[in-house]
Design a protein around this motif. Structure first.
Motif, PDB file in Angstrom:
ATOM      1  N   ALA A  92       0.855  -1.221   0.094  1.00  0.00           N
ATOM      2  CA  ALA A  92      -0.033   0.075  -0.070  1.00  0.00           C
ATOM      3  C   ALA A  92       0.727   1.264  -0.030  1.00  0.00           C
ATOM      4  CB  ALA A  92      -0.950   0.063   1.196  1.00  0.00           C
ATOM      5  N   GLY A  93       2.161   0.943   0.275  1.00  0.00           N
ATOM      6  CA  GLY A  93       3.047   2.260   0.354  1.00  0.00           C
ATOM      7  C   GLY A  93       3.391   2.942   1.550  1.00  0.00           C
ATOM      8  N   VAL A  94       3.166   2.212   2.725  1.00  0.00           N
ATOM      9  CA  VAL A  94       3.684   2.711   4.201  1.00  0.00           C
ATOM     10  C   VAL A  94       5.356   2.908   4.194  1.00  0.00           C
ATOM     11  CG1 VAL A  94       1.756   1.629   5.133  1.00  0.00           C
ATOM     12  CG2 VAL A  94       3.955   0.610   5.205  1.00  0.00           C
ATOM     13  N   ARG A  95       5.602   3.706   4.821  1.00  0.00           N
ATOM     14  CA  ARG A  95       7.118   4.071   5.000  1.00  0.00           C
ATOM     15  C   ARG A  95       7.682   3.067   6.115  1.00  0.00           C
ATOM     16  NH1 ARG A  95       7.905  10.404   7.049  1.00  0.00           N
ATOM     17  NH2 ARG A  95      10.100   9.950   6.551  1.00  0.00           N
ATOM     18  N   GLY A  96       6.996   2.614   7.105  1.00  0.00           N
ATOM     19  CA  GLY A  96       7.386   1.787   7.937  1.00  0.00           C
ATOM     20  C   GLY A  96       6.421   0.719   8.299  1.00  0.00           C
ATOM     21  N   VAL A  97       6.795  -0.511   8.656  1.00  0.00           N
ATOM     22  CA  VAL A  97       5.842  -1.452   9.107  1.00  0.00           C
ATOM     23  C   VAL A  97       6.184  -2.030  10.338  1.00  0.00           C
ATOM     24  CG1 VAL A  97       6.329  -3.264   7.443  1.00  0.00           C
ATOM     25  CG2 VAL A  97       4.362  -3.373   8.511  1.00  0.00           C
ATOM     26  N   SER A  98       5.610  -2.478  11.268  1.00  0.00           N
ATOM     27  CA  SER A  98       6.090  -3.073  12.526  1.00  0.00           C
ATOM     28  C   SER A  98       5.350  -4.278  12.878  1.00  0.00           C
ATOM     29  CB  SER A  98       5.704  -2.082  13.442  1.00  0.00           C
ATOM     30  OG  SER A  98       6.078  -2.375  14.829  1.00  0.00           O
ATOM     31  N   THR A  99       6.121  -5.443  13.474  1.00  0.00           N
ATOM     32  CA  THR A  99       5.463  -6.420  13.789  1.00  0.00           C
ATOM     33  C   THR A  99       6.044  -6.915  15.272  1.00  0.00           C
ATOM     34  OG1 THR A  99       4.410  -8.502  13.266  1.00  0.00           O
ATOM     35  CG2 THR A  99       6.709  -8.256  12.694  1.00  0.00           C
ATOM     36  N   ASP A 100       5.554  -8.087  15.636  1.00  0.00           N
ATOM     37  CA  ASP A 100       5.978  -8.657  17.102  1.00  0.00           C
ATOM     38  C   ASP A 100       6.356  -9.827  16.715  1.00  0.00           C
ATOM     39  OD1 ASP A 100       6.530  -8.841  19.957  1.00  0.00           O
ATOM     40  OD2 ASP A 100       5.444  -6.752  19.924  1.00  0.00           O
ATOM     41  N   LYS A 101       6.792 -10.666  17.975  1.00  0.00           N
ATOM     42  CA  LYS A 101       7.396 -11.891  17.966  1.00  0.00           C
ATOM     43  C   LYS A 101       6.268 -13.096  18.451  1.00  0.00           C
ATOM     44  CE  LYS A 101       8.643 -12.108  23.164  1.00  0.00           C
ATOM     45  NZ  LYS A 101       7.571 -12.876  23.514  1.00  0.00           N
ATOM     46  N   PRO A 102       6.318 -14.262  17.939  1.00  0.00           N
ATOM     47  CA  PRO A 102       7.449 -14.501  16.672  1.00  0.00           C
ATOM     48  C   PRO A 102       6.739 -13.880  15.448  1.00  0.00           C
ATOM     49  CG  PRO A 102       5.976 -16.614  17.361  1.00  0.00           C
ATOM     50  CD  PRO A 102       5.730 -15.267  18.369  1.00  0.00           C
ATOM     51  N   ILE A 103       7.648 -13.808  14.428  1.00  0.00           N
ATOM     52  CA  ILE A 103       7.351 -13.045  13.412  1.00  0.00           C
ATOM     53  C   ILE A 103       6.441 -14.140  12.355  1.00  0.00           C
ATOM     54  CG2 ILE A 103       9.345 -13.610  12.167  1.00  0.00           C
ATOM     55  CD1 ILE A 103       9.199 -11.103  10.776  1.00  0.00           C
ATOM     56  N   GLY A 104       6.394 -15.420  12.597  1.00  0.00           N
ATOM     57  CA  GLY A 104       5.827 -16.492  11.741  1.00  0.00           C
ATOM     58  C   GLY A 104       6.190 -17.778  12.406  1.00  0.00           C
ATOM     59  N   ALA A 105       5.785 -18.584  11.313  1.00  0.00           N
ATOM     60  CA  ALA A 105       5.951 -20.063  11.678  1.00  0.00           C
ATOM     61  C   ALA A 105       6.703 -20.775  10.527  1.00  0.00           C
ATOM     62  CB  ALA A 105       4.698 -20.957  12.022  1.00  0.00           C
ATOM     63  N   ARG A 106       6.677 -20.266   9.435  1.00  0.00           N
ATOM     64  CA  ARG A 106       7.393 -20.913   8.297  1.00  0.00           C
ATOM     65  C   ARG A 106       8.354 -19.979   7.706  1.00  0.00           C
ATOM     66  NH1 ARG A 106       5.993 -22.875   2.570  1.00  0.00           N
ATOM     67  NH2 ARG A 106       5.074 -20.874   2.408  1.00  0.00           N
ATOM     68  N   LEU A 107       9.793 -20.486   7.785  1.00  0.00           N
ATOM     69  CA  LEU A 107      10.777 -19.385   7.054  1.00  0.00           C
ATOM     70  C   LEU A 107      10.395 -18.928   5.829  1.00  0.00           C
ATOM     71  CD1 LEU A 107      13.948 -21.383   8.074  1.00  0.00           C
ATOM     72  CD2 LEU A 107      12.942 -19.420   9.256  1.00  0.00           C
ATOM     73  N   LEU A 281      10.985   3.992  19.690  1.00  0.00           N
ATOM     74  CA  LEU A 281      11.591   5.325  19.268  1.00  0.00           C
ATOM     75  C   LEU A 281      12.865   4.972  18.199  1.00  0.00           C
ATOM     76  CD1 LEU A 281      11.956   6.680  22.903  1.00  0.00           C
ATOM     77  CD2 LEU A 281      10.597   7.657  20.979  1.00  0.00           C
ATOM     78  N   SER A 282      13.236   3.771  18.530  1.00  0.00           N
ATOM     79  CA  SER A 282      14.599   3.422  17.399  1.00  0.00           C
ATOM     80  C   SER A 282      13.680   3.243  15.878  1.00  0.00           C
ATOM     81  CB  SER A 282      15.137   2.311  17.775  1.00  0.00           C
ATOM     82  OG  SER A 282      14.612   1.089  17.507  1.00  0.00           O
ATOM     83  N   PHE A 283      12.496   2.636  16.020  1.00  0.00           N
ATOM     84  CA  PHE A 283      11.863   2.412  14.848  1.00  0.00           C
ATOM     85  C   PHE A 283      11.489   3.772  13.845  1.00  0.00           C
ATOM     86  CE2 PHE A 283       7.193   1.430  13.112  1.00  0.00           C
ATOM     87  CZ  PHE A 283       7.864   1.206  11.775  1.00  0.00           C
ATOM     88  N   ILE A 284      10.937   4.910  14.895  1.00  0.00           N
ATOM     89  CA  ILE A 284      10.758   6.221  14.374  1.00  0.00           C
ATOM     90  C   ILE A 284      11.928   6.858  13.811  1.00  0.00           C
ATOM     91  CG2 ILE A 284       9.803   8.199  14.847  1.00  0.00           C
ATOM     92  CD1 ILE A 284       8.000   7.093  16.985  1.00  0.00           C
ATOM     93  N   SER A 285      13.050   6.533  14.567  1.00  0.00           N
ATOM     94  CA  SER A 285      14.245   7.145  14.110  1.00  0.00           C
ATOM     95  C   SER A 285      14.760   6.689  12.805  1.00  0.00           C
ATOM     96  CB  SER A 285      15.362   7.064  15.279  1.00  0.00           C
ATOM     97  OG  SER A 285      16.673   7.516  14.533  1.00  0.00           O
ATOM     98  N   ALA A 286      14.398   5.189  12.693  1.00  0.00           N
ATOM     99  CA  ALA A 286      15.084   4.589  11.288  1.00  0.00           C
ATOM    100  C   ALA A 286      14.168   5.204  10.116  1.00  0.00           C
ATOM    101  CB  ALA A 286      14.864   2.966  11.603  1.00  0.00           C
ATOM    102  N   VAL A 287      12.761   5.172  10.219  1.00  0.00           N
ATOM    103  CA  VAL A 287      11.958   5.571   9.385  1.00  0.00           C
ATOM    104  C   VAL A 287      12.372   7.027   8.967  1.00  0.00           C
ATOM    105  CG1 VAL A 287       9.633   6.508   8.552  1.00  0.00           C
ATOM    106  CG2 VAL A 287      10.207   4.070   9.866  1.00  0.00           C
ATOM    107  N   GLU A 288      12.593   8.091  10.072  1.00  0.00           N
ATOM    108  CA  GLU A 288      13.092   9.528   9.619  1.00  0.00           C
ATOM    109  C   GLU A 288      14.454   9.844   9.322  1.00  0.00           C
ATOM    110  OE1 GLU A 288      11.145  11.627  13.010  1.00  0.00           O
ATOM    111  OE2 GLU A 288       9.615  11.990  11.612  1.00  0.00           O
ATOM    112  N   ASN A 289      15.250   9.007   9.831  1.00  0.00           N
ATOM    113  CA  ASN A 289      16.762   9.225   9.701  1.00  0.00           C
ATOM    114  C   ASN A 289      17.559   8.155   9.098  1.00  0.00           C
ATOM    115  OD1 ASN A 289      16.113  11.680  11.215  1.00  0.00           O
ATOM    116  ND2 ASN A 289      16.316  10.293  13.000  1.00  0.00           N
ATOM    117  N   GLY A 290      17.010   7.026   8.959  1.00  0.00           N
ATOM    118  CA  GLY A 290      17.768   6.031   8.331  1.00  0.00           C
ATOM    119  C   GLY A 290      18.706   5.249   9.434  1.00  0.00           C
TER     120      GLY A 290
END
Ligand SMILES: NC(=O)c1ccc[n+]([C@@H]2O[C@H](COP(=O)([O-])OP(=O)(O)OC[C@H]3O[C@@H](n4cnc5c(N)ncnc54)[C@H](O)[C@@H]3O)[C@@H](O)[C@H]2O)c1
Length: 347
Positions: A92-107, A281-290
């Motif tokens: 859809a074109g978001v700048r950042g996406v976030s998720t939590d653990k565990p990220i999935g079941a199948r590699l 906070l580190s996620f936001i900084s990654a999106v804004e400042n790389g």
């Protein structure tokens, strides 16, 4: 100023999603603009609680509405639903996406999420891991700077019960403190019925990890009495003991006992929000400042991959398995609450 705020959508507003919403709602530079939540009553209640009017059943419905693409898509979902929501958000074109653990079941599913985000330049955040704790990050910085000398050894304690769920934490901290990847896993698992199951509930793993630096890491499935990760150098020991502030020892007394260091950790600005706050906070900084994130989706994938390698090494007669695993169809489900959600399976 409002026009500079990052627009946030929370996708999944159960127990943990509301913790994320609480922190995003107090920050000056973020604004929750939409909520996507399956449960009708919860969607309404959470919308009222955070003053959000744009309410949707799920990510798919939200992205069908023109103009509803947020800057940050914060997916806090049971495992089964993470992949679709993450990929829909990236597409859809978001700048950042976030998720939590565990990220999935199948590699292969996790690879698909990470690849889609990478192809589209979307920052992919890994969520609420203890690796983001301010003390753990600061201790990792001291080690990286060489304050204690070369890392000569490490151990993992209490890596059992749910190696892909809670066990995710140990792997993420171990990799951070040692500044290394795990390149080989050998494991023994018990009890037999847990080893034979498709999910990680009750599985106790003992074994050995080899790090990319050559260090061999003994892994204890039960508390020893420690419950986390120890890392040592010639004269120092740094201990993350699951939820406690890290302990640092440097030097030895006349009897050869380690001396507790008088180093203190810098006070974190948002103690009431814990390591979820430092991670966000580190996620936001990654999106804004790389800048680099405290917890990335890559960290979640490495944790899952090590858990899968340990389970299959144990199942196949303690075969040493090299990482990355070649067979990306290998799967390990977390316990049902994590996979399906608290409305369907007991916490
Ligand atoms: N990092 C941590 O410390 C930690 C702690 C607890 C939970 N978790 C993880 O967070 C995730 C959520 O856990 P929780 O405790 O909040 O679970 P929960 O069951 O309380 O909440 C999940 C919510 O998602 C909603 N939902 C399910 N599928 C949906 C979909 N496709 N679209 C929109 N909404 C949907 C459910 O209705 C529910 O409200 C899980 O993956 C869990 O493993 C992490």
């Amino acid at each position: 100023m409002d026009y500079k705020k990052l627009r946030v959508a929370i996708i999944g507003c159960g127990r943990m999603g509301q913790e994320y919403a609480k922190f995003y709602s107090v920050l000056d530079n973020t604004e929750i603009v939409a909520i996507a939540e399956y449960n009708d009553d919860r969607r309404r209640a959470v919308g009222e609680r955070f003053g959000v009017k744009a309410l949707y059943k799920d990510a798919e419905e939200m992205y069908q509405r023109p103009g509803e693409v947020p800057d940050l898509a914060v997916t806090v979902l049971p495992g089964k639903f993470i992949k679709d929501a993450v990929i829909a958000s990236a597409q859809a074109g978001v700048r950042g996406v976030s998720t939590d653990k565990p990220i999935g079941a199948r590699l292969a599913d996790v690879d698909a999420m990470i690849d889609t985000c990478a192809e589209r330049g979307v920052v992919f955040h890994g969520g609420n891991l203890q690796r983001a704790r301010a003390d753990v990050q600061e201790a990792a910085g001291w080690l990286r700077r060489g304050d204690f000398g070369e890392i000569l050894g490490a151990t993992v304690h209490g890596w059992g019960g749910e190696i892909s769920g809670g066990g995710c934490q140990h792997i993420a901290v171990l990799r951070l403190l040692t500044q290394a990847e795990i390149t080989e896993v050998v494991a023994w698992g018990k009890p037999q019925e847990a080893l034979a199951a498709d999910e990680d509930t009750g599985l106790i793993i003992n074994g050995r990890f080899t790090l990319s630096t050559g260090v061999e890491v003994p892994v204890f499935g039960e508390p020893t009495p420690y419950r986390g990760v120890d890392v040592w150098t010639e004269d120092s020991l740094l201990r993350w003991d699951w939820g406690e502030e890290m302990e640092v020892y440097q030097g030895f007394d006349r009897n050869g006992r380690r001396i507790k260091s008088d180093r203190t950790f810098t006070r974190f600005a948002w103690p009431e929000y814990g390591y979820l706050a430092s991670s966000i906070l580190s996620f936001i900084s990654a999106v804004e400042n790389g800048t680099e994130m405290a917890v990335s989706a890559h960290d979640l994938r490495q944790s899952l991959e090590v858990a899968i390698a340990a389970k299959y090494s144990a199942l196949w007669g303690s075969t040493p398995l090299s990482l990355p695993l070649q067979d990306r169809s290998l799967t390990l489900y977390p316990r049902p609450y994590r996979w399906l959600g608290g409305d369907i399976a007991a916490f």
